[in-house]
Design a protein around this motif. Structure first.
Motif, PDB file in Angstrom:
ATOM      1  N   GLU A 112       0.823  -1.209   0.000  1.00 37.90           N
ATOM      2  CA  GLU A 112       0.000   0.000   0.000  1.00 37.90           C
ATOM      3  C   GLU A 112       0.859   1.261   0.000  1.00 37.90           C
ATOM      4  O   GLU A 112       0.603   2.209  -0.758  1.00 37.90           O
ATOM      5  N   VAL A 113       1.882   1.277   0.838  1.00 38.11           N
ATOM      6  CA  VAL A 113       2.763   2.448   0.917  1.00 38.11           C
ATOM      7  C   VAL A 113       3.568   2.594  -0.372  1.00 38.11           C
ATOM      8  O   VAL A 113       3.741   3.706  -0.887  1.00 38.11           O
ATOM      9  N   ALA A 114       4.055   1.490  -0.926  1.00 36.97           N
ATOM     10  CA  ALA A 114       4.817   1.542  -2.170  1.00 36.97           C
ATOM     11  C   ALA A 114       3.967   2.099  -3.306  1.00 36.97           C
ATOM     12  O   ALA A 114       4.438   2.912  -4.119  1.00 36.97           O
ATOM     13  N   ILE A 115       2.718   1.698  -3.378  1.00 38.27           N
ATOM     14  CA  ILE A 115       1.808   2.219  -4.397  1.00 38.27           C
ATOM     15  C   ILE A 115       1.598   3.710  -4.209  1.00 38.27           C
ATOM     16  O   ILE A 115       1.597   4.484  -5.177  1.00 38.27           O
ATOM     17  N   GLY A 116       1.454   4.142  -2.970  1.00 39.62           N
ATOM     18  CA  GLY A 116       1.278   5.570  -2.693  1.00 39.62           C
ATOM     19  C   GLY A 116       2.468   6.393  -3.141  1.00 39.62           C
ATOM     20  O   GLY A 116       2.301   7.478  -3.714  1.00 39.62           O
ATOM     21  N   VAL A 117       3.666   5.889  -2.891  1.00 37.20           N
ATOM     22  CA  VAL A 117       4.879   6.593  -3.319  1.00 37.20           C
ATOM     23  C   VAL A 117       4.932   6.659  -4.848  1.00 37.20           C
ATOM     24  O   VAL A 117       5.222   7.706  -5.436  1.00 37.20           O
ATOM     25  N   ALA A 118       4.659   5.531  -5.511  1.00 33.72           N
ATOM     26  CA  ALA A 118       4.702   5.490  -6.974  1.00 33.72           C
ATOM     27  C   ALA A 118       3.641   6.399  -7.584  1.00 33.72           C
ATOM     28  O   ALA A 118       3.893   7.063  -8.592  1.00 33.72           O
TER      29      ALA A 118
END
Length: 256
Positions: free
Chosen positions: A43-49
């Motif tokens: 979830e956090v990785a998607i938010g950063v991307a």
């Protein structure tokens, strides 16, 4: 270019993460509760991307956002390649395509349009998806749900198995490729602050000073007859609808 070869154990672990074993935690030290879950990492990785592009979603950056050490992430996800697979499959699952037994549009063409609309919307929400190769996809539930939906739509027409897979491949490739182009256009406008129309307007001098009409007579004739009067976005939408409908017409003719 370096080609990665994963061992059987690595592949099995990656598949386990994709198929809902991913919420399991690595064993914490005695007396300590696990701090992270794979779902939260994704979830956090998607938010950063989404905010900064795929290159920003490194293991180090994601760990920093989570307030954890980079090496801690590797106890949950083997590496960036596996994290990317999880990210892609997660956003593909957001399409929420009807599964076996679920209600769906009665007309098969409308079913394909539903797939098209939801796939394109996914690329709009997550423009970094255009950077992720789909040639060797992660075999996760998000990817397979899309495949099952398209195959079941075309299988209902009475085509042979080879024709079903060919038609699904043609439609899926067309829709993904155009969704990626649309996402690329939106990305360029965001990072440059310049729309496609403004970009073309800035280069209007080309048509007056440099364009050799004698070498491009068809282009000039189409131009003079109003073939390029639409905005860039309108022209892209028109081309997309035209191409998709001709693919559907061809499948319909084959069935008939």
């Amino acid at each position: 270019m370096t080609v990665e070869h994963n061992g059987a154990e690595d592949i099995d672990r990656a598949l386990a993460l994709l198929w809902h074993v991913r919420e399991q935690h690595s064993e914490p030290a005695r007396g300590r509760r696990p701090r992270l879950a794979v779902g939260r990492i994704v979830e956090v990785a998607i938010g950063v991307a989404d905010a900064e592009g795929l290159v920003a979603a490194s293991m180090h950056r994601v760990a920093k956002e989570l307030g954890a050490g980079t090496m801690t992430l590797y106890t949950y996800v083997p590496g960036k390649a596996e994290l990317l697979d999880l990210m892609v499959d997660q956003v593909l699952a957001e399409r929420l395509l009807p599964g076996p037994g679920d209600e769906r549009p009665a007309d098969w063409r409308a079913q394909v349009l539903l797939y098209s609309d939801r796939t394109r919307e996914t690329y709009r929400r997550h423009p970094w998806l255009r950077e992720a190769s789909r040639v060797r996809p992660a075999l996760g539930p998000g990817h397979l749900a899309g495949q099952e939906y398209l195959l079941s739509t075309l299988d209902s027409l009475g085509l042979g198995a080879a024709q079903v897979t060919a038609a699904a491949g043609a439609l899926g490739t067309y829709i993904d490729a155009n969704a990626a182009l649309e996402a690329e256009s939106a990305h360029l406008e965001r990072v440059t602050g310049q729309s496609d129309d403004a970009w073309w307007d800035q280069r209007s001098v080309f048509w007056h000073r440099y364009f050799p009409v004698d070498r491009h007579p068809t282009m000039a004739r189409v131009w003079e007859n109003g073939g390029f009067v639409l905005t860039a976005a309108e022209q892209a939408a028109q081309a997309y609808d035209f191409g998709l409908n001709r693919l559907l017409d061809g499948i319909e003719e084959l069935v008939a």
